[in-house]
Design an enzyme around this catalytic site. Structure first.
Site, PDB file in Angstrom:
ATOM      1  CB  VAL A  23      -0.980  -0.012   1.196  1.00 53.63           C
ATOM      2  CG1 VAL A  23      -1.648   1.348   1.374  1.00 53.63           C
ATOM      3  CG2 VAL A  23      -2.030  -1.101   1.008  1.00 53.63           C
ATOM      4  CB  VAL A  66       0.456   1.342  -4.769  1.00 57.37           C
ATOM      5  CG1 VAL A  66      -0.590   1.942  -5.691  1.00 57.37           C
ATOM      6  CG2 VAL A  66       0.983   0.022  -5.336  1.00 57.37           C
ATOM      7  CD  GLU A  67      -2.836   5.018  -1.327  1.00 59.98           C
ATOM      8  OE1 GLU A  67      -2.768   6.206  -1.703  1.00 59.98           O
ATOM      9  OE2 GLU A  67      -3.890   4.379  -1.337  1.00 59.98           O
ATOM     10  CB  SER A  68       3.406   7.747  -0.486  1.00 58.65           C
ATOM     11  OG  SER A  68       4.047   6.720   0.267  1.00 58.65           O
ATOM     12  CE1 TYR A 125      -4.021   2.533  -3.955  1.00 56.95           C
ATOM     13  CE2 TYR A 125      -5.755   1.005  -3.315  1.00 56.95           C
ATOM     14  CZ  TYR A 125      -4.647   1.755  -2.993  1.00 56.95           C
ATOM     15  OH  TYR A 125      -4.168   1.725  -1.715  1.00 56.95           O
TER      16      TYR A 125
END
Length: 195
Positions: free
Chosen positions: A86, A89-91, A177
Protein backbone atom coordinates in the site's frame (compact mmCIF):
# COMPACT_ATOMS: atom_id res chain seq x y z
CA UNK A 1 -15.22 4.21 15.07
CA UNK A 2 -14.47 0.53 15.39
CA UNK A 3 -14.71 -1.07 18.80
CA UNK A 4 -12.99 -4.45 18.92
CA UNK A 5 -14.04 -7.01 21.50
CA UNK A 6 -11.10 -9.40 21.26
CA UNK A 7 -12.04 -11.28 24.42
CA UNK A 8 -15.22 -12.53 22.74
CA UNK A 9 -14.86 -15.73 20.70
CA UNK A 10 -17.82 -14.82 18.49
CA UNK A 11 -18.80 -11.27 17.58
CA UNK A 12 -20.84 -9.56 14.93
CA UNK A 13 -20.06 -6.48 12.86
CA UNK A 14 -22.74 -3.77 12.79
CA UNK A 15 -22.59 -0.64 10.66
CA UNK A 16 -24.48 2.21 9.12
CA UNK A 17 -23.79 4.70 6.33
CA UNK A 18 -24.49 8.39 6.85
CA UNK A 19 -23.61 10.36 3.72
CA UNK A 20 -19.90 9.78 3.14
CA UNK A 21 -19.24 8.39 6.62
CA UNK A 22 -19.48 4.77 7.73
CA UNK A 23 -19.68 3.82 11.38
CA UNK A 24 -18.82 0.28 12.44
CA UNK A 25 -19.09 -1.55 15.77
CA UNK A 26 -17.87 -5.05 16.56
CA UNK A 27 -19.91 -6.47 19.42
CA UNK A 28 -21.47 -9.66 20.75
CA UNK A 29 -24.93 -8.05 20.95
CA UNK A 30 -26.77 -5.50 18.77
CA UNK A 31 -26.07 -1.83 19.50
CA UNK A 32 -28.86 0.21 21.13
CA UNK A 33 -28.67 2.72 18.25
CA UNK A 34 -31.28 1.58 15.70
CA UNK A 35 -29.30 3.05 12.77
CA UNK A 36 -26.88 0.11 12.92
CA UNK A 37 -27.62 -2.99 10.82
CA UNK A 38 -25.98 -6.40 10.99
CA UNK A 39 -23.13 -6.31 8.49
CA UNK A 40 -21.40 -9.62 9.25
CA UNK A 41 -22.31 -12.37 11.69
CA UNK A 42 -19.79 -14.62 13.38
CA UNK A 43 -16.13 -14.71 14.27
CA UNK A 44 -13.93 -11.68 14.17
CA UNK A 45 -11.42 -13.60 12.09
CA UNK A 46 -7.96 -11.97 12.25
CA UNK A 47 -9.03 -9.58 15.02
CA UNK A 48 -9.76 -12.51 17.32
CA UNK A 49 -6.12 -13.62 17.39
CA UNK A 50 -4.42 -13.07 20.73
CA UNK A 51 -2.18 -10.02 20.67
CA UNK A 52 0.80 -12.07 21.84
CA UNK A 53 0.46 -14.69 19.06
CA UNK A 54 3.78 -14.79 17.22
CA UNK A 55 3.81 -13.47 13.66
CA UNK A 56 6.35 -14.54 11.08
CA UNK A 57 9.16 -12.02 10.64
CA UNK A 58 8.78 -10.42 7.23
CA UNK A 59 11.70 -9.52 5.03
CA UNK A 60 11.00 -6.16 3.43
CA UNK A 61 13.16 -4.12 1.14
CA UNK A 62 15.65 -2.05 3.08
CA UNK A 63 13.85 1.05 4.26
CA UNK A 64 14.18 3.42 7.16
CA UNK A 65 10.49 2.66 7.81
CA UNK A 66 10.87 -1.15 7.98
CA UNK A 67 10.78 -1.38 11.78
CA UNK A 68 7.64 0.78 11.92
CA UNK A 69 5.91 -1.39 9.31
CA UNK A 70 6.76 -4.54 11.26
CA UNK A 71 5.55 -2.92 14.49
CA UNK A 72 2.26 -1.87 12.86
CA UNK A 73 1.85 -5.35 11.37
CA UNK A 74 2.32 -6.94 14.79
CA UNK A 75 -0.08 -4.48 16.45
CA UNK A 76 -2.85 -4.95 13.86
CA UNK A 77 -2.22 -8.51 12.61
CA UNK A 78 -2.15 -7.08 9.06
CA UNK A 79 0.45 -8.69 6.80
CA UNK A 80 3.54 -6.46 6.68
CA UNK A 81 3.81 -7.18 2.95
CA UNK A 82 0.33 -5.67 2.46
CA UNK A 83 1.27 -2.52 4.37
CA UNK A 84 4.46 -2.32 2.31
CA UNK A 85 2.48 -2.73 -0.94
CA UNK A 86 0.00 0.00 0.00
CA UNK A 87 2.81 2.43 0.87
CA UNK A 88 4.65 1.58 -2.35
CA UNK A 89 1.63 2.32 -4.52
CA UNK A 90 0.19 5.19 -2.46
CA UNK A 91 3.29 7.33 -1.96
CA UNK A 92 6.35 5.51 -3.27
CA UNK A 93 7.73 5.87 0.27
CA UNK A 94 7.62 9.66 0.09
CA UNK A 95 6.46 10.81 3.57
CA UNK A 96 5.63 14.27 2.13
CA UNK A 97 3.41 12.93 -0.68
CA UNK A 98 0.14 14.83 -1.23
CA UNK A 99 -2.69 13.96 -3.58
CA UNK A 100 -5.02 16.37 -5.34
CA UNK A 101 -7.89 14.76 -3.36
CA UNK A 102 -6.32 15.79 -0.04
CA UNK A 103 -4.62 12.54 0.99
CA UNK A 104 -1.26 13.04 2.71
CA UNK A 105 1.77 11.06 3.85
CA UNK A 106 3.19 7.58 3.37
CA UNK A 107 -0.19 5.86 3.50
CA UNK A 108 -2.07 8.80 1.96
CA UNK A 109 -4.58 9.27 4.76
CA UNK A 110 -7.53 11.59 4.21
CA UNK A 111 -8.27 14.05 7.06
CA UNK A 112 -11.34 12.13 8.29
CA UNK A 113 -9.53 8.78 8.29
CA UNK A 114 -6.60 10.32 10.16
CA UNK A 115 -8.95 11.71 12.83
CA UNK A 116 -10.73 8.35 13.14
CA UNK A 117 -7.43 6.57 13.87
CA UNK A 118 -5.86 9.22 16.09
CA UNK A 119 -3.30 10.42 13.56
CA UNK A 120 -2.55 14.02 14.53
CA UNK A 121 0.18 14.62 11.94
CA UNK A 122 -0.38 12.83 8.62
CA UNK A 123 3.14 13.76 7.51
CA UNK A 124 4.67 11.85 10.44
CA UNK A 125 5.69 8.50 8.92
CA UNK A 126 5.16 6.52 12.14
CA UNK A 127 1.67 7.92 12.71
CA UNK A 128 0.79 7.41 9.05
CA UNK A 129 1.94 3.77 9.03
CA UNK A 130 0.12 2.87 12.24
CA UNK A 131 -3.05 4.76 11.27
CA UNK A 132 -3.10 3.20 7.80
CA UNK A 133 -2.48 -0.29 9.21
CA UNK A 134 -5.37 0.10 11.68
CA UNK A 135 -7.60 1.22 8.81
CA UNK A 136 -6.57 -1.85 6.76
CA UNK A 137 -7.28 -4.08 9.79
CA UNK A 138 -10.79 -2.68 10.13
CA UNK A 139 -11.47 -2.92 6.39
CA UNK A 140 -10.34 -6.57 6.44
CA UNK A 141 -12.86 -7.28 9.21
CA UNK A 142 -15.56 -5.33 7.40
CA UNK A 143 -15.07 -7.07 4.03
CA UNK A 144 -14.33 -10.64 5.18
CA UNK A 145 -10.62 -10.45 4.26
CA UNK A 146 -11.53 -9.94 0.57
CA UNK A 147 -8.43 -7.97 -0.38
CA UNK A 148 -10.03 -6.66 -3.58
CA UNK A 149 -12.77 -4.98 -1.53
CA UNK A 150 -10.37 -3.96 1.25
CA UNK A 151 -8.15 -2.13 -1.25
CA UNK A 152 -11.12 -0.64 -3.10
CA UNK A 153 -12.38 0.71 0.23
CA UNK A 154 -8.91 2.01 1.13
CA UNK A 155 -8.84 3.92 -2.16
CA UNK A 156 -12.46 5.04 -2.59
CA UNK A 157 -13.78 4.76 0.98
CA UNK A 158 -15.78 1.99 2.58
CA UNK A 159 -19.01 3.90 1.95
CA UNK A 160 -18.42 3.62 -1.82
CA UNK A 161 -17.90 -0.16 -1.64
CA UNK A 162 -21.04 -0.53 0.46
CA UNK A 163 -23.01 1.81 -1.83
CA UNK A 164 -22.17 -0.36 -4.86
CA UNK A 165 -23.32 -3.56 -3.17
CA UNK A 166 -19.97 -4.73 -1.76
CA UNK A 167 -18.34 -4.48 -5.17
CA UNK A 168 -15.42 -2.44 -6.46
CA UNK A 169 -16.90 0.99 -7.25
CA UNK A 170 -16.93 1.92 -10.95
CA UNK A 171 -14.23 4.57 -10.60
CA UNK A 172 -11.34 4.56 -13.06
CA UNK A 173 -8.77 5.29 -10.33
CA UNK A 174 -10.04 2.50 -8.05
CA UNK A 175 -10.26 0.00 -10.92
CA UNK A 176 -6.56 0.64 -11.66
CA UNK A 177 -5.50 0.87 -8.00
CA UNK A 178 -6.76 -2.52 -6.78
CA UNK A 179 -4.81 -4.73 -9.26
CA UNK A 180 -1.72 -2.56 -8.90
CA UNK A 181 -1.59 -3.00 -5.12
CA UNK A 182 -2.42 -6.71 -5.39
CA UNK A 183 0.41 -7.23 -7.90
CA UNK A 184 2.81 -5.34 -5.62
CA UNK A 185 1.61 -7.38 -2.64
CA UNK A 186 2.18 -10.65 -4.52
CA UNK A 187 5.69 -9.46 -5.36
CA UNK A 188 6.49 -8.92 -1.67
CA UNK A 189 4.51 -11.92 -0.41
CA UNK A 190 7.13 -14.66 -1.13
CA UNK A 191 9.52 -12.88 1.24
CA UNK A 192 6.76 -12.77 3.86
CA UNK A 193 5.94 -16.46 3.41
CA UNK A 194 9.60 -17.44 3.75
CA UNK A 195 9.63 -15.70 7.15
Amino acid sequence: MLAACSSVAQADIYGFVDGDRVSVIIADEPPADSRYFLFKKGQLGPLAKPADEPQAEVELSPSKFRSHILSAAKETQVDAALIHAVITVESGYNPSARSSAGAVGLMQLMPGTARRYGVKNRLDPVQSIHGGARYLRDLKAMFDDDLRLVLAAYNAGEHAVMKYGRRIPPFRETAAYVPKVLATYRKFRPAAAGG
